[in-house]
Motif scaffolding. Structure first.
Motif, PDB file in Angstrom:
ATOM      1  N   PRO A   1      34.235 -30.600 -28.176  1.00  0.00           N
ATOM      2  CA  PRO A   1      33.624 -31.844 -27.693  1.00  0.00           C
ATOM      3  C   PRO A   1      34.261 -33.106 -28.248  1.00  0.00           C
ATOM      4  N   VAL A   2      34.974 -32.980 -29.342  1.00  0.00           N
ATOM      5  CA  VAL A   2      35.633 -34.152 -29.918  1.00  0.00           C
ATOM      6  C   VAL A   2      36.682 -34.711 -28.957  1.00  0.00           C
ATOM      7  N   THR A   3      37.329 -33.819 -28.193  1.00  0.00           N
ATOM      8  CA  THR A   3      38.365 -34.273 -27.254  1.00  0.00           C
ATOM      9  C   THR A   3      37.771 -35.172 -26.178  1.00  0.00           C
ATOM     10  N   ALA A   4      36.692 -34.717 -25.549  1.00  0.00           N
ATOM     11  CA  ALA A   4      36.051 -35.537 -24.519  1.00  0.00           C
ATOM     12  C   ALA A   4      35.495 -36.832 -25.117  1.00  0.00           C
ATOM     13  N   SER A   5      34.973 -36.754 -26.327  1.00  0.00           N
ATOM     14  CA  SER A   5      34.456 -37.953 -26.995  1.00  0.00           C
ATOM     15  C   SER A   5      35.570 -38.962 -27.244  1.00  0.00           C
ATOM     16  N   THR A   6      36.754 -38.465 -27.565  1.00  0.00           N
ATOM     17  CA  THR A   6      37.903 -39.351 -27.769  1.00  0.00           C
ATOM     18  C   THR A   6      38.246 -40.085 -26.485  1.00  0.00           C
ATOM     19  N   ILE A   7      38.168 -39.386 -25.352  1.00  0.00           N
ATOM     20  CA  ILE A   7      38.466 -40.001 -24.062  1.00  0.00           C
ATOM     21  C   ILE A   7      37.438 -41.079 -23.734  1.00  0.00           C
ATOM     22  N   ILE A   8      36.156 -40.793 -23.981  1.00  0.00           N
ATOM     23  CA  ILE A   8      35.105 -41.790 -23.752  1.00  0.00           C
ATOM     24  C   ILE A   8      35.317 -42.997 -24.656  1.00  0.00           C
TER      25      ILE A   8
ATOM     26  N   PRO B   1      30.428 -30.023 -17.245  1.00  0.00           N
ATOM     27  CA  PRO B   1      29.540 -29.566 -18.330  1.00  0.00           C
ATOM     28  C   PRO B   1      30.107 -29.850 -19.716  1.00  0.00           C
ATOM     29  N   LYS B   2      31.427 -29.833 -19.841  1.00  0.00           N
ATOM     30  CA  LYS B   2      32.035 -30.101 -21.142  1.00  0.00           C
ATOM     31  C   LYS B   2      31.925 -31.582 -21.499  1.00  0.00           C
ATOM     32  N   ILE B   3      32.023 -32.445 -20.493  1.00  0.00           N
ATOM     33  CA  ILE B   3      31.867 -33.877 -20.742  1.00  0.00           C
ATOM     34  C   ILE B   3      30.418 -34.186 -21.117  1.00  0.00           C
ATOM     35  N   VAL B   4      29.478 -33.576 -20.400  1.00  0.00           N
ATOM     36  CA  VAL B   4      28.058 -33.781 -20.711  1.00  0.00           C
ATOM     37  C   VAL B   4      27.744 -33.300 -22.120  1.00  0.00           C
ATOM     38  N   SER B   5      28.267 -32.130 -22.478  1.00  0.00           N
ATOM     39  CA  SER B   5      28.044 -31.596 -23.824  1.00  0.00           C
ATOM     40  C   SER B   5      28.611 -32.533 -24.891  1.00  0.00           C
ATOM     41  N   ALA B   6      29.772 -33.097 -24.608  1.00  0.00           N
ATOM     42  CA  ALA B   6      30.409 -33.990 -25.581  1.00  0.00           C
ATOM     43  C   ALA B   6      29.600 -35.260 -25.787  1.00  0.00           C
ATOM     44  N   VAL B   7      29.106 -35.869 -24.695  1.00  0.00           N
ATOM     45  CA  VAL B   7      28.338 -37.101 -24.862  1.00  0.00           C
ATOM     46  C   VAL B   7      26.967 -36.812 -25.467  1.00  0.00           C
TER      47      VAL B   7
END
Length: 230
Positions: free
Chosen positions: A86-93, A122-128
């Motif tokens: 989830p850190v990867t998607a959080s970095t993008i956000i 689902p991976k983006i939702v989990s990350a946020v």
């Protein structure tokens, strides 16, 4: 030759060009923890230095960060399993909330494209959900739009943020942190602007209703509690 410049050359040449269609390169990139390296570069935000006395402070590593985001976007599209962290998607956000115009637009565009994909949503939702306290302020910084004063680009940024928020409705944690950071007023104002015309109108209504379900911030004392305790 500085390490930063050399690293930027490698990312630009290998990831954006040679590595685009190369399974061997992707395997090597995974082995070398390329994703973590790119994210580390992106998180080094707004380091300002003054080249000479009297000159405006600049961020000397900004060009490298822009390349790193392009490289990460290419890497994510070719190797979706990197989003399992989830850190990867959080970095993008977080990039979508950058103070730099180019990083902000590109980060938002990448986040929206991943959220539109049923495989990666689902991976983006989990990350946020996991990092809502950071994701919400980043989205609201993106909402503020471009500092250029270009109304058309401002609207494009906000349209993308609206679409992204709409796709992230499953995240209650994001909803709460958005509401606590002023998103309700921002969306309410948008409903009274030309953004409410066309397909965005129903989305704004839905997002406003969603945000209205958020509880009071945890540090707020409910009205009447103090008197009852006394």
């Amino acid at each position: 030759r500085s390490p930063s410049r050399g690293l930027g050359d490698v990312y630009k040449r290998q990831v954006l060009h040679e590595g685009e269609h190369s399974k061997e390169f992707l395997f090597a990139a995974q082995s070398a923890r390329l994703s973590q390296g790119l994210q580390r570069v992106l998180h080094e935000e707004d380091r300002k230095t003054k080249p000479n006395e009297g000159e405006q402070a600049i961020d000397p590593d900004l060009p490298l960060r822009r390349i790193a985001l392009s490289a990460l976007a290419c890497y994510v599209r070719k190797s979706r399993e990197v989003l399992d962290d989830p850190v990867t998607a959080s970095t993008i956000i977080s990039a979508a909330g950058s103070s730099d115009l180019i990083l902000r637009r590109e980060g938002l565009r990448l986040a929206l494209s991943l959220a539109k994909d049923q495989e990666t949503l689902p991976k983006i939702v989990s990350a946020v959900d996991t990092n809502a306290d950071k994701a919400a302020p980043a989205l609201l910084r993106a909402w503020d739009g471009d500092a250029s004063g270009d109304d058309k680009s401002d609207h494009t940024v906000r349209e993308n943020v609206v679409q992204l928020m709409r796709l992230l409705l499953p995240s209650k944690a994001l909803r709460d942190h958005l509401a606590w950071n002023g998103a309700i007023d921002a969306i309410k104002n948008a409903k009274e602007s030309e953004l409410s015309s066309g397909p965005l109108g129903p989305m704004l209504d839905e997002i406003h209703s969603w945000l209205s379900l958020a509880p009071s911030p945890p540090d707020e004392t409910p009205e009447g509690t103090a008197e009852e305790d006394a």
